[in-house]
Scaffold this active site. Structure first.
Site, PDB file in Angstrom:
ATOM      1  N   HIS A 104     -60.673  34.247  17.499  1.00  0.00           N
ATOM      2  CA  HIS A 104     -61.515  33.208  18.106  1.00  0.00           C
ATOM      3  C   HIS A 104     -61.817  33.532  19.563  1.00  0.00           C
ATOM      4  O   HIS A 104     -62.681  32.903  20.175  1.00  0.00           O
ATOM      5  CB  HIS A 104     -60.804  31.856  17.981  1.00  0.00           C
ATOM      6  CG  HIS A 104     -61.706  30.664  18.035  1.00  0.00           C
ATOM      7  ND1 HIS A 104     -62.764  30.466  17.172  1.00  0.00           N
ATOM      8  CD2 HIS A 104     -61.715  29.573  18.850  1.00  0.00           C
ATOM      9  CE1 HIS A 104     -63.373  29.332  17.448  1.00  0.00           C
ATOM     10  NE2 HIS A 104     -62.766  28.765  18.469  1.00  0.00           N
ATOM     11  N   ASP A 113     -61.368  35.820  13.107  1.00  0.00           N
ATOM     12  CA  ASP A 113     -61.353  34.405  13.449  1.00  0.00           C
ATOM     13  C   ASP A 113     -61.211  33.614  12.156  1.00  0.00           C
ATOM     14  O   ASP A 113     -62.161  33.504  11.385  1.00  0.00           O
ATOM     15  CB  ASP A 113     -62.645  34.023  14.181  1.00  0.00           C
ATOM     16  CG  ASP A 113     -62.664  32.573  14.637  1.00  0.00           C
ATOM     17  OD1 ASP A 113     -61.725  31.827  14.304  1.00  0.00           O
ATOM     18  OD2 ASP A 113     -63.616  32.186  15.332  1.00  0.00           O
ATOM     19  N   SER A 136     -67.163  28.024  20.074  1.00  0.00           N
ATOM     20  CA  SER A 136     -66.440  27.117  19.186  1.00  0.00           C
ATOM     21  C   SER A 136     -67.285  25.857  18.966  1.00  0.00           C
ATOM     22  O   SER A 136     -68.411  25.967  18.484  1.00  0.00           O
ATOM     23  CB  SER A 136     -65.066  26.800  19.769  1.00  0.00           C
ATOM     24  OG  SER A 136     -64.218  26.252  18.789  1.00  0.00           O
TER      25      SER A 136
END
Length: 727
Positions: free
Chosen positions: A702, A670, A584
């Site tokens: 994600h 995602d 991320s």
């Protein structure tokens, strides 16, 4: 990778097998024998994962949920267990191959739970199972009223305000006609929303079919996407009122705002009252492509509560209600305060505390020493605290751990809680606050009552963790966790990984991860350096907020300060075999460092990282995040200096300086950081002639949630690192 040699009894359930009495007794023990003292992906996925935990009304028993995973079947199985409150006489109540979840006590002898999309009940010994609801499998969450005469049932209902319903004569059409923003969230398209319904409860806790939608006619979700659950709704002690969390916005307004409120719904009158806003309040119009930090919606946050307000809980006597509250609209990482609302006067009070309130519960009504118990991160650990009516806060635990949930144990003196660390998965504990003389640090008696994975953990050799305070380039210090290899030998040097945290404002605390597991890295012979860089909570709000608008400034210097300190000061770190990994924002960090590391690193791994921030601005579904972090859309000609700096320093602009092998990982589902970011980074590396690989998951978001994908992730991760750091 070495594999587990013997079968786990629990995994039979995932294959659709019904266990006999003998097998049921041992399922929680998972009689597993490992072929290595080192952690493997297979061992990690064999561990039971504790979920919902609740004490019985008389405080004598604890019911809890555990998830087991079958790699062969590539799915999980959720079971329900019960034990005495001292941890004795553990019994597993699950006897079928179906998932059984969300256990809660109806009385001291009866447990309610969900299976097959319905509410069921059983005796505390697992007998007398009976179905309570008949909704055709629509139950997605539930909460019984204190008097057990009513129940909230969360169900999904069709929603076509953003994505139009396709014509009935085109039943096989797969196209989606999208009319506004917020048409997808996290990993799915928004074609339904959850609503809470209130249904009557009859004899034997049977649930009536004709529940009342408390948001009838309103196009809003409750609980809130993407992670909200039943904790976002609460019953008053007299069972006459429901408090619920809701962000009453749709489309572009929803996508650009974090303004959720706490509402009171009167069961008898069906009237609704907003506790966060003045009566008649209308939110001002905002520029949807500019940060709300300097817009009028945030001009009087004390009066209008424009930020996240969620997770209400009534006081035991029903005179007050508390919830977690953020002040500013558009800022998902604002200070998470505890707000206390007086039901009689309407006055609000905020707990003055230096860090986020992660979770809380009211103390027993007769407790004269505390009003609340709560969890909060400080200096890389999430510990437990108490607060009295004077606002005095005392720390009850001071361990290198992360306490992850807490509630009253219902025995008048103890707290039922869960805890994990970088070296231990979640288990259940009883915590007894202890009083000390004035001026002394209060302590707590901590008793572990579950040992879910002891049979596996006892067979493993773990790395030792160390703590360092490292000088930063702005004259401050950052806390850095260092994990030693599991096979550590004094005098040897080891390849070392810089761990880059995501968020960008998530703590590098004592978390146990089933993917980014530091003990797994230690088992593979790596030192792990994990800095609490600028931008992370637990070091004051100023430290946390310095990252917004400065993604490539001080926080990147903090990464380099940490790895340089390790390479120069720690004798076991091999400075010639360094790698950087992260997901991320951590993945973004890796992409940025790839163009700015001055040959420090020999390998990179980025998972679900942002690569092109101009693309990211319009790709992500929660526009408020990009607005707050970047200040402006990239097309705004009058954008702020911080916005210009953000776009000018996007990692994709420095690919010409990339010179190091890189592994890019991404999930195609995602929708927070879209997979074109990972593909763009990989394609760029290959076009530059840099060794690179792309691990793409068509069915993951994600995170990586499926067992076989999880093991593939681990194997690919270490294959890549070993290739470049263990030559």
């Amino acid at each position: 990778m070495k594999k587990i040699r013997t079968l786990v009894v629990a995994l039979l359930l995932s294959a659709g097998t019904t266990l006999n009495a003998q097998e049921t007794e041992v399922i929680g023990k998972q009689n597993i024998k490992l072929t290595s003292r080192m952690m493997t992906p297979e061992a990690l996925w064999a561990m039971g994962r504790i979920g919902t935990v609740e004490a019985s009304p008389d405080g004598r028993q604890v019911v809890y949920q555990v998830g087991y995973y079958s790699v062969k079947q590539n799915k999980s199985h959720q079971v329900i267990c019960v034990m005495n409150s001292d941890g004795t006489k553990k019994r597993q109540l699950t006897t079928s191959s179906k998932n059984e979840t969300d256990p809660t006590w109806l009385n001291a002898e009866t447990i309610a739970f969900t299976t097959g999309g319905e509410i069921w009940a059983m005796n505390a010994d697992g007998t007398n199972r009976r179905q309570l609801s008949k909704t055709d499998g629509k139950v997605e969450g539930f909460k019984f009223s204190p008097d057990r005469q009513k129940v909230i049932i969360v169900q999904s209902m069709p929603f076509h305000e953003i994505i139009r319903k396709n014509p009935d004569d085109l039943p096989k059409a797969t196209g989606r006609r999208v009319t506004d923003l917020m048409y997808r969230h996290w990993d799915h398209y928004v074609e339904s929303i959850q609503h809470p319904f209130v249904a009557a409860v009859g004899d034997g806790f049977a649930v009536a079919n004709d529940g009342t939608d408390i948001l009838k006619g309103e196009p809003y979700e409750c609980p809130m996407e993407p992670f909200g659950g039943i904790e976002q709704l609460a019953w008053s002690p007299d069972s006459k009122t429901i408090a619920y969390t809701c962000r009453k916005k749709t489309g572009t307004d929803y996508a650009t705002s974090t303004d959720s409120d706490i509402y009171l719904y009167n069961i008898e009158t069906k009237a609704t009252k907003n506790l966060c806003k003045p009566e008649g309040y209308v939110a001002p119009k905002c520029n949807p492509s500019h940060t709300k930090a300097d817009q009028s919606v945030n001009s009087d946050t004390q009066a209008t509560n424009p930020g996240y307000d969620q997770n209400p809980q009534f006081s035991p006597d029903g005179t007050k209600i508390a919830w977690q509250s953020m002040a500013r609209d558009g800022y998902e990482a604002d200070l998470n305060r505890l707000c206390i609302y007086d039901m009689k006067t309407g006055q609000k009070r905020y707990v003055d505390w230096k860090s986020d309130v992660e979770a809380f519960c009211w103390a027993p009504e007769k407790d004269k020493q505390a009003v609340f118990y709560f969890l909060s991160v400080w200096h890389g650990c999430c510990n437990m605290y108490s607060m009295n009516w004077k606002g005095e806060i005392k720390q009850l635990t001071e361990t290198w751990d992360d306490w992850t949930s807490l509630q009253l144990a219902n025995d008048g003196k103890r707290i039922l809680a869960t805890r994990q660390s970088l070296s231990a998965p979640t288990d259940i504990y009883m915590v007894t606050p202890l009083l000390k003389a004035k001026g002394e640090m209060p302590k707590a008696k901590i008793e572990q009552i579950s040992f879910e994975n002891k049979h596996i953990l006892d067979q493993l050799t773990f790395g030792k963790m160390q703590q360092y305070w490292v000088p930063t380039t702005d004259g401050k210090q950052e806390l850095v966790w260092v994990m030693l290899p599991a096979n550590y030998e004094e005098g040897k040097k080891y390849p070392t990984l810089l761990f880059c945290e995501g968020g960008p404002q998530s703590p590098v605390s004592q978390f146990w991860s089933y993917r980014w597991n530091f003990q797994m890295m230690a088992a593979n012979g790596y030192v792990v350096v994990a800095p609490n860089r600028h931008g992370l909570p637990g070091f004051g709000q100023e430290w946390k907020e310095e990252i917004s608008g400065d993604w490539t400034g001080q926080c990147m210097q903090d990464y380099l300060s940490a790895i340089d300190y390790a390479a120069q000061q720690l004798p076991f770190v091999d400075k010639d075999r360094l790698g950087a990994v992260g997901a991320s924002f951590g993945g973004f960090s890796v992409y940025y460092l790839a163009g700015h590391h001055n040959k420090r690193f020999k390998a990179f791994i980025s998972h679900d990282g942002a690569f092109n921030l101009e693309s990211m601005y319009t790709d992500t579904e929660e526009v408020f995040f990009s607005n707050w972090e970047y200040d402006d859309a990239y097309w705004n000609k009058n954008r702020t200096q911080r916005a210009s700096k953000t776009y000018e320093n996007s990692p994709h602009r420095f690919v010409d300086k990339w010179d190091t092998p890189i592994l890019c990982i991404h999930g195609e589902k995602d929708y927070r950081i879209v997979y074109n970011q990972g593909m763009g980074a990989f394609n760029s590396a290959r076009l530059r002639g840099i060794p690179a690989e792309l691990l793409i998951f068509p069915d993951e978001n994600h995170w990586v949630l499926k067992p076989q994908n999880g093991i593939l992730w681990q194997r690919t991760f270490f294959d890549w690192l070993d290739r470049w750091l263990k030559k």
